[in-house]
Write a protein that holds these residues in place. Sequence first.
Motif, short mmCIF file in Angstrom:
data_model
loop_
_atom_site.label_atom_id
_atom_site.label_comp_id
_atom_site.label_asym_id
_atom_site.label_seq_id
_atom_site.Cartn_x
_atom_site.Cartn_y
_atom_site.Cartn_z
N LEU A 156 18.30 -67.14 0.81
CA LEU A 156 17.09 -67.16 1.63
C LEU A 156 15.88 -67.29 0.72
N LEU A 157 14.93 -68.16 1.10
CA LEU A 157 13.65 -68.24 0.42
C LEU A 157 12.60 -67.57 1.30
N VAL A 158 11.87 -66.64 0.73
CA VAL A 158 10.79 -65.94 1.43
C VAL A 158 9.46 -66.43 0.88
N ILE A 159 8.60 -66.92 1.74
CA ILE A 159 7.22 -67.26 1.37
C ILE A 159 6.35 -66.12 1.87
N ASN A 160 5.84 -65.35 0.94
CA ASN A 160 5.19 -64.07 1.24
C ASN A 160 3.67 -64.20 1.30
N LYS A 161 3.04 -63.19 1.87
CA LYS A 161 1.58 -63.04 1.91
C LYS A 161 0.90 -64.17 2.68
N VAL A 162 1.53 -64.62 3.78
CA VAL A 162 0.96 -65.75 4.52
C VAL A 162 -0.38 -65.41 5.15
N ASP A 163 -0.71 -64.13 5.26
CA ASP A 163 -2.03 -63.74 5.78
C ASP A 163 -3.15 -64.18 4.84
N LEU A 164 -2.83 -64.49 3.60
CA LEU A 164 -3.84 -64.92 2.62
C LEU A 164 -4.03 -66.43 2.60
N ALA A 165 -3.25 -67.16 3.37
CA ALA A 165 -3.23 -68.62 3.25
C ALA A 165 -4.61 -69.24 3.44
N GLU A 166 -5.36 -68.77 4.41
CA GLU A 166 -6.67 -69.37 4.67
C GLU A 166 -7.65 -69.13 3.52
N HIS A 167 -7.40 -68.08 2.76
CA HIS A 167 -8.31 -67.76 1.65
C HIS A 167 -7.98 -68.54 0.39
N VAL A 168 -6.79 -69.13 0.33
CA VAL A 168 -6.40 -69.88 -0.87
C VAL A 168 -6.11 -71.35 -0.52
N ASP A 169 -6.53 -71.75 0.69
CA ASP A 169 -6.42 -73.15 1.14
C ASP A 169 -4.98 -73.67 1.08
N VAL A 170 -4.06 -72.89 1.62
CA VAL A 170 -2.66 -73.29 1.69
C VAL A 170 -2.25 -73.50 3.14
N ASP A 171 -1.63 -74.63 3.40
CA ASP A 171 -1.08 -74.94 4.73
C ASP A 171 0.35 -74.37 4.76
N VAL A 172 0.52 -73.26 5.47
CA VAL A 172 1.81 -72.57 5.46
C VAL A 172 2.90 -73.45 6.07
N GLU A 173 2.59 -74.13 7.16
CA GLU A 173 3.60 -74.99 7.79
C GLU A 173 4.08 -76.07 6.84
N GLN A 174 3.14 -76.65 6.08
CA GLN A 174 3.53 -77.69 5.12
C GLN A 174 4.34 -77.09 3.98
N MET A 175 3.96 -75.90 3.54
CA MET A 175 4.69 -75.24 2.45
C MET A 175 6.12 -74.93 2.88
N VAL A 176 6.29 -74.48 4.12
CA VAL A 176 7.64 -74.20 4.63
C VAL A 176 8.44 -75.49 4.74
N ALA A 177 7.81 -76.55 5.24
CA ALA A 177 8.51 -77.83 5.37
C ALA A 177 8.93 -78.36 4.00
N ASP A 178 8.04 -78.23 3.01
CA ASP A 178 8.39 -78.67 1.66
C ASP A 178 9.55 -77.85 1.10
N ALA A 179 9.52 -76.54 1.37
CA ALA A 179 10.57 -75.67 0.89
C ALA A 179 11.91 -76.01 1.54
N GLU A 180 11.90 -76.30 2.82
CA GLU A 180 13.15 -76.65 3.52
C GLU A 180 13.74 -77.94 2.96
N ARG A 181 12.88 -78.89 2.61
CA ARG A 181 13.39 -80.12 1.98
C ARG A 181 13.97 -79.83 0.61
N ALA A 182 13.26 -79.01 -0.17
CA ALA A 182 13.74 -78.67 -1.51
C ALA A 182 15.07 -77.92 -1.45
#
Length: 248
Positions: free
Chosen positions: A150-176
């Motif tokens: 299992l891959l856990v992407i943590n601290k998603v509550d901070l995403a807006e503060h660090v300009d990260v698109d969580v949905e895109q990050m998850v999609a990239d992770a699923e492909r990887a």
Amino acid sequence: MANRTNEHRALRIGVAGPVGTGKSSVIATLCRSLSDEFVIGVITNDIYTDEDARFLRSEGVLPAERIRAVETGACPHTAIRDDVTMNLIAIEDLERDFAPLDIVLVESGGDNLTATFSPALVDAQLFVLDVAGGGDVARKGGPGIGGADLLVINKVDLAEHVDVDVEQMVADAERAREGRPVLAISRKRPDTTHRLCDWVRGLHRAYVGGTHAPVDPGPMAPHFHATDDGGYVHSHEHQHEHKQHSHE
């Protein structure tokens, strides 16, 4: 306490990931959420400190005596992959002292993206990233990211503060990870941590039912260790076989 339908030892789950991604926080969340259902123990790993164990004890998520530290004295990944003896001894001591345990969580010392546990040490492993490390980290892959159960992407509550698109990050992770499971969580969003707990519950059911078999995610990639005289590249390509042992 979980109903145990066979004579298996505790399910052993490895938790790895870079420094600062929140491995200890993930373990605290699991202990806090699941301690009414399972009897849990924790082993932490670090080179020269028991800081992670002290953090977990201070959080009060388990009785303090069920949280123990292993100080590896060298690359923290060696003790979870190359020579797992000190961790096996720590786990077996914990299980002997508090039998029967249902789950033992083994936290790797934080270092880089390559960490993988030996299947001689754990039955399954999760790898922790966080959004503050950058949205592109997951798609870069690596043995830890690609091979963990299992891959856990943590601290998603901070995403807006660090300009990260969580949905895109998850999609990239699923492909990887070629479709293997990915969970985006935050301890501040209970609906996300509930999904993590459900994953552990399902894993435990499969383990106790005899349908789960550990899968070797493969060796860690060579990585650099800085030293006072410059540093060296550490390769984990040559592993020895380790078998569970008993000791008095």
